[in-house]
Motif scaffolding. Sequence first.
Motif, PDB file in Angstrom:
ATOM      1  N   PHE A  72     -10.892  -6.816  11.777  1.00 40.03           N
ATOM      2  CA  PHE A  72      -9.586  -7.899  11.693  1.00 40.03           C
ATOM      3  C   PHE A  72      -9.638  -8.264  10.860  1.00 40.03           C
ATOM      4  O   PHE A  72      -9.077  -8.613   9.774  1.00 40.03           O
ATOM      5  CB  PHE A  72      -8.889  -7.898  13.286  1.00 40.03           C
ATOM      6  N   SER A  73     -11.215  -9.164  10.726  1.00 39.83           N
ATOM      7  CA  SER A  73     -10.894 -10.244  10.064  1.00 39.83           C
ATOM      8  C   SER A  73     -11.166  -9.469   8.326  1.00 39.83           C
ATOM      9  O   SER A  73     -11.011  -9.851   7.901  1.00 39.83           O
ATOM     10  CB  SER A  73     -12.176 -11.070  10.122  1.00 39.83           C
ATOM     11  N   LEU A  74     -12.089  -8.632   8.763  1.00 40.35           N
ATOM     12  CA  LEU A  74     -12.491  -8.304   7.165  1.00 40.35           C
ATOM     13  C   LEU A  74     -11.719  -7.353   6.306  1.00 40.35           C
ATOM     14  O   LEU A  74     -11.099  -7.574   4.971  1.00 40.35           O
ATOM     15  CB  LEU A  74     -13.786  -6.778   7.378  1.00 40.35           C
ATOM     16  N   THR A  75     -10.406  -6.739   7.796  1.00 36.72           N
ATOM     17  CA  THR A  75      -9.452  -5.897   6.949  1.00 36.72           C
ATOM     18  C   THR A  75      -8.039  -7.133   6.463  1.00 36.72           C
ATOM     19  O   THR A  75      -7.825  -6.642   5.672  1.00 36.72           O
ATOM     20  CB  THR A  75      -9.255  -5.369   8.150  1.00 36.72           C
ATOM     21  N   SER A  76      -8.693  -7.849   6.782  1.00 36.84           N
ATOM     22  CA  SER A  76      -7.576  -9.236   6.689  1.00 36.84           C
ATOM     23  C   SER A  76      -7.983  -9.582   5.021  1.00 36.84           C
ATOM     24  O   SER A  76      -7.301  -9.993   4.139  1.00 36.84           O
ATOM     25  CB  SER A  76      -7.587 -10.246   7.686  1.00 36.84           C
ATOM     26  N   ALA A  78      -9.700  -7.698   3.012  1.00 40.87           N
ATOM     27  CA  ALA A  78     -10.383  -7.340   2.039  1.00 40.87           C
ATOM     28  C   ALA A  78      -8.037  -6.942   1.298  1.00 40.87           C
ATOM     29  O   ALA A  78      -7.964  -7.075  -0.087  1.00 40.87           O
ATOM     30  CB  ALA A  78     -10.330  -5.783   2.520  1.00 40.87           C
ATOM     31  N   ALA A  79      -7.463  -7.098   2.411  1.00 43.05           N
ATOM     32  CA  ALA A  79      -5.785  -7.251   1.994  1.00 43.05           C
ATOM     33  C   ALA A  79      -5.010  -8.596   0.887  1.00 43.05           C
ATOM     34  O   ALA A  79      -4.796  -8.658   0.186  1.00 43.05           O
ATOM     35  CB  ALA A  79      -4.783  -7.291   3.239  1.00 43.05           C
ATOM     36  N   LYS A  80      -6.296  -9.894   1.562  1.00 41.23           N
ATOM     37  CA  LYS A  80      -6.288 -10.842   0.446  1.00 41.23           C
ATOM     38  C   LYS A  80      -6.698 -10.075  -0.603  1.00 41.23           C
ATOM     39  O   LYS A  80      -6.013 -10.975  -1.760  1.00 41.23           O
ATOM     40  CB  LYS A  80      -6.819 -12.220   1.159  1.00 41.23           C
ATOM     41  N   ASN A 356      -2.474 -14.931   7.745  1.00 41.22           N
ATOM     42  CA  ASN A 356      -3.238 -15.569   7.971  1.00 41.22           C
ATOM     43  C   ASN A 356      -2.808 -16.306   9.705  1.00 41.22           C
ATOM     44  O   ASN A 356      -3.229 -15.683  11.064  1.00 41.22           O
ATOM     45  CB  ASN A 356      -3.410 -16.809   7.378  1.00 41.22           C
ATOM     46  N   LEU A 357      -1.086 -15.834   9.405  1.00 41.55           N
ATOM     47  CA  LEU A 357      -0.622 -16.139  11.182  1.00 41.55           C
ATOM     48  C   LEU A 357      -0.166 -14.255  11.954  1.00 41.55           C
ATOM     49  O   LEU A 357      -0.946 -14.769  12.775  1.00 41.55           O
ATOM     50  CB  LEU A 357       0.618 -16.053  10.361  1.00 41.55           C
TER      51      LEU A 357
END
Length: 369
Positions: A72-76, A78-80, A356-357
Motif C-alpha cells: 500500500f505504501s509503495l503504491t502511494s 508511486a502516485a506521489k 497520505n490521508l
Amino acid sequence: SESEQNSAGFPPIFATLLGTQSDEITTFNQENYNLSLSTQWEIDLWGKIRQGRVAGKQQYLAAKYNYTYYQFSLTSEAAKLYFSIIEAKQLAANAEKKYGNAKIIFDLYTSRYNKGVISLKALQQSELMLNLSKSDLENKKSISKSLIREARVLIKEYPNLELETAKDFPESIPNLPYLLPADIVKRRPDLIASQYNLLASKALNKQALRSLYPSFSLVGSTGASSNVKDLLNDDFSVWSKGVNVFAPIFNAGKLVANKKIAKNNKEIAMLEFVNNLLNAYKEVESGLEFDRSTQLSLNLLKDNIILSESIYSTTFDEFEKGVSSIEDVINANNALFDNKNMLATTERIRIEQRINLILALGGGFTYKQ
C-alpha cells in the motif's frame, strides 16, 4: 644342516616348543543386524506447546499484514511521484514562459540602446534578468527529466524520457465528510499487524511461564537384533514403554530469565501498539485539517494569478510607452510566475496530503451525506 635349524638359528627341539613362523591367518565371519523404532510424545498438560503454536500463527498474520501495508505504501509513493512529475512539467513550462518574457524585454532594450534612448546599465539589467531566467529554465527541465527517469525505473523500464502524464492536476477531488467514525483506523494493515504482534508476545509470555513447570512425555521403543533370517522373528524382538518426567532443576535460572524477557517483550509490544494507534489518529486529524486549509489556499492563489496577469499586462504596456521602468516590469513578471509556481506546488501538496490521508485511513472509504 639347514633342515635341522630354523631361520633364527634355534635347534629343532626349540622350534617345536616355540612354534614356527607361518603366513596363514585364521579368520571367521559374524553377521548381526539391528532394527529399532523409538517414539516420544510430550503431553501438553500445561498448554506450553499450544501457546507456541498460537504465537506462530499470530506472527505469521502480523508479517502478512505488514507486507500488505508495504505494498500500500509503495503504491502511494508511486502516485506521489506521478503528480510530482506533473508539477515539475508545469514549473518548467512556467520557467519557459518567464524566459520568453525576459527575452522580449531584452530585445526591446537592445533596440532602444542601439538608438541611444537608454543607458548601458538598463541594458545590462535586462540581460541579467534574461540570464537568470535561462538558468532557472534549465534547472526546472533537469528536475523534470530526473523525476521521469525515476518513474521509468520504478516501473522496471529503461530510464528514457518517454512517459505519458497528464498536463494538469485534477480539477477537483472528492470532498471529505465532516465526521468520520473513530474505528476507521482499524482498517489500517500496519495497526492490524501491530495487534497480532501484541497477541503473539502474550502467547510467548504464557509459553515462557509454562516452561517452568515439569513436562511429561510418553516414550516407547521396539526392535530386534539377530541375523537376517531371524530378524523378523518375534523371539528375537524387544520392546519397552513408559512415562518420562522432566523437571527444570539445573536450567531453572535460564528459564526464569527467558520468562522475564518474554514479559518485557509483551510490555514493549503493548506500548508500540498504543503508540501506533495514537499516531494513526494524529495522522488522520492532521490530514483532515490540512485538506480543508489547502483548498482555501488554492482559491486565494488562483485569484492572485488573475491579479498578477492583469498587473503584468498593464505594467508591460506602460513599459513599452516609456512610463514604467524595467524594475517595475521585472517585479511584475516575477510576481506572476511566482504565483503560478506556488499554485502548481500547492496542488501537488494537496494531492499528496490526500494520498497520505487515504493511507492513514487504511484505504478509500464511502459515506452517506
